[in-house]
Design an enzyme around this catalytic site. Structure first.
Site, short mmCIF file in Angstrom:
data_model
loop_
_atom_site.label_atom_id
_atom_site.label_comp_id
_atom_site.label_asym_id
_atom_site.label_seq_id
_atom_site.Cartn_x
_atom_site.Cartn_y
_atom_site.Cartn_z
N GLY A 92 0.83 -1.21 0.00
CA GLY A 92 0.00 0.00 0.00
C GLY A 92 0.85 1.24 0.00
O GLY A 92 2.05 1.18 -0.28
N ASN A 93 0.24 2.38 0.28
CA ASN A 93 0.99 3.63 0.34
C ASN A 93 0.45 4.51 1.47
O ASN A 93 -0.50 4.15 2.15
CB ASN A 93 0.96 4.34 -1.02
CG ASN A 93 -0.44 4.66 -1.45
OD1 ASN A 93 -1.16 5.39 -0.78
ND2 ASN A 93 -0.86 4.09 -2.58
N ARG A 94 1.08 5.66 1.65
CA ARG A 94 0.80 6.49 2.83
C ARG A 94 -0.35 7.49 2.63
O ARG A 94 -0.55 8.35 3.48
CB ARG A 94 2.05 7.29 3.21
CG ARG A 94 3.19 6.45 3.69
CD ARG A 94 4.33 7.36 4.11
NE ARG A 94 5.62 6.69 4.08
CZ ARG A 94 6.06 5.89 5.04
NH1 ARG A 94 5.32 5.66 6.12
NH2 ARG A 94 7.24 5.31 4.93
N SER A 95 -1.09 7.39 1.57
CA SER A 95 -2.17 8.36 1.34
C SER A 95 -3.21 8.29 2.48
O SER A 95 -3.60 7.21 2.91
CB SER A 95 -2.85 8.06 0.01
OG SER A 95 -4.01 8.83 -0.11
N ALA A 122 -4.10 7.87 -4.64
CA ALA A 122 -2.70 7.48 -4.82
C ALA A 122 -2.71 6.05 -5.32
O ALA A 122 -2.98 5.11 -4.56
CB ALA A 122 -1.96 7.59 -3.50
#
Ligand code: CTP
Length: 421
Positions: free
Chosen positions: A202-205, A270
């Site tokens: 995943g990502n930090r959005s 994102a």
């Protein structure tokens, strides 16, 4: 000045006093007499540090009804009941709150809370239209659980939403409704690409920018379709339907299905450019063959959803005047700076607007504010140097959203006037 009318949601005004005080405002609470049946004057006095009165006969020597209204930089009324809205529309001055509003020359923001039937009643509709015509910002309420077992539009927005919308309205001299009758499709948050049933990439959005866009678009009158991946816990904005997705494939399916019905498409999500080439059907156990393979993870490229939407517009699958907005979260490197990468991205993606911002070192992701550049391409531009750059000063994600949507409205109006010519 924070006006509070006599509704069950009056207790939320206590949080609102905090929201404004913490942003440095000196808050005077002006409740109606009925509001004090829900929350005591002592609570408002303690929270605001200012005396509380409800009628024009308190502190007559100070001519209070004139002073509080005249001296305020912003008047917010939350909750506003159907009765208070009717009295404001009639121009009544039968208590300190309505008298103060009549003398106020600053922006006035009204956050209604009432049963759905009352909100939808033609009498209230007319009163709201009257106030809006006079330049008062009447926010649309949220939809959801009301006081009783009923549910629908009429729920008071969350205090943080009201405070942020009020600040955004104040900075722009009020919010009008230029997106009335339009559908705005917004993607928000981060995608998650599964590795096995328990793990993902995943990502930090945080999803905050996408939700802020939905909040502002909803208050500008749009019907908002929000497709959200992983986000912080955020309240649902007014006039908004939220669809939850996880992977890029799910996001693409949801966006592609909705885009043909949308007048505006904003890709704030994102999106992961890659996904694991294969997803294990069962949890990968330590030391198992599947996990051993993770030292070198095979990835497959994801489709570019934004480019897909632009291509659909070119092929005629969307309305030709659909306005398409993208984001460019850039760090810059030895090759080019963040702004240059943003310019290139606008031309590469072929959308109408890009909000380019610098990320990394705690900037943008998960923070309440943002800054950047609003990029637009003149017709037929092929050289990044021709891209029009407008700096967006540091502000809350709602203020950034308001800037982006103002650009969208400009583009839509330019399109319409071209048609009229
Ligand atoms: N985007 C998309 N589909 C993808 C990747 C990105 O629709 N597979 C959208 C994002 O929602 C955003 C814009 O494209 O509006 C730019 O995203 P970004 O990740 O900055 O761009 P990339 O195309 O991935 O370019 P690069 O990684 O080279 O910077």
């Amino acid at each position: 000045m924070l006006g509070v009318a006599g509704g069950i949601a009056a207790y939320k005004a206590c949080h609102l006093v905090r929201e404004f005080s913490e942003h440095g405002a000196d808050v005077t609470v002006v409740p109606t007499p009925n509001a004090l049946k829900f929350v005591g004057a002592a609570t408002f006095e303690a929270l605001s540090g200012n005396p509380v009165a409800t009628d024009v006969f308190t502190g007559v020597d100070e001519v209070r009804h004139v002073r509080v209204g005249q001296e305020s930089d912003l008047v917010v009324i939350a909750p506003a009941t159907a009765d208070l809205i009717a009295r404001l529309a009639a121009g009544r001055a039968d208590d300190l709150l309505t008298a103060s509003v009549l003398v106020a020359t600053c922006p006035v923001v009204v956050a209604p809370a009432m049963h759905t039937e009352m909100w939808l009643n033609p009498a209230t509709r007319d009163n709201v239209a009257t106030l809006r015509r006079r330049g008062i910002t009447v926010l649309d309420p949220a939809s959801g659980r009301l006081t009783g077992p009923d549910s629908g539009p009429g729920r008071l927005l969350e205090p943080a939403q009201i405070a942020e919308l009020a600040r955004t309205a104040a900075a722009r001299g009020g919010l009008s409704r230029p997106l009335e009758g339009t559908t705005v499709l917004i993607s928000a948050g981060g995608t998650r690409e599964g590795l096995d049933p328990v793990r993902y990439l995943g990502n930090r959005s945080s999803g905050r920018q996408g939700f802020a866009l939905a909040e502002v678009a909803g208050q500008l009158g749009a019907r908002v379709e929000l497709v959200a991946g992983a986000t912080d816990a955020l309240p649902t904005p007014a006039n908004t339907t939220v669809t939850r997705i996880e992977s890029t494939a799910e996001l693409k399916a949801a966006v592609d299905e909705r885009a043909p019905r949308a007048d505006v498409v904003i890709m704030a999500a994102a999106v992961s450019d890659f996904r694991p080439a294969s997803v294990a059907g069962a949890k990968m156990k330590k030391g198992s063959e599947a996990e051993a393979g993770l030292e070198t993870l095979q990835m497959a490229e994801n489709p570019d959803i934004l480019r897909g939407v632009v291509a659909a517009r070119e092929s005629g699958a969307l309305g030709g005047d659909t306005v398409i907005v993208g984001f460019a979260a850039e760090t810059g490197d030895e090759d080019a700076d963040a702004l240059e990468y943003g310019r290139r991205k606008l031309l590469k993606k072929g959308c109408d607007v890009i909000l380019c911002n610098e990320v990394g070192q705690g900037r943008a992701f998960g923070t309440p504010d943002n800054a950047g550049w609003l990029l637009t391409a003149p017709e037929g531009a092929t050289d990044p140097a021709d891209v029009t750059v407008r700096e967006v000063p540091r502000g809350s994600k709602q203020e950034i959203a308001a800037e982006i949507l103002a650009e969208v409205v400009r583009i839509r109006h330019a399109d319409n006037s071209a048609l009229q010519d």
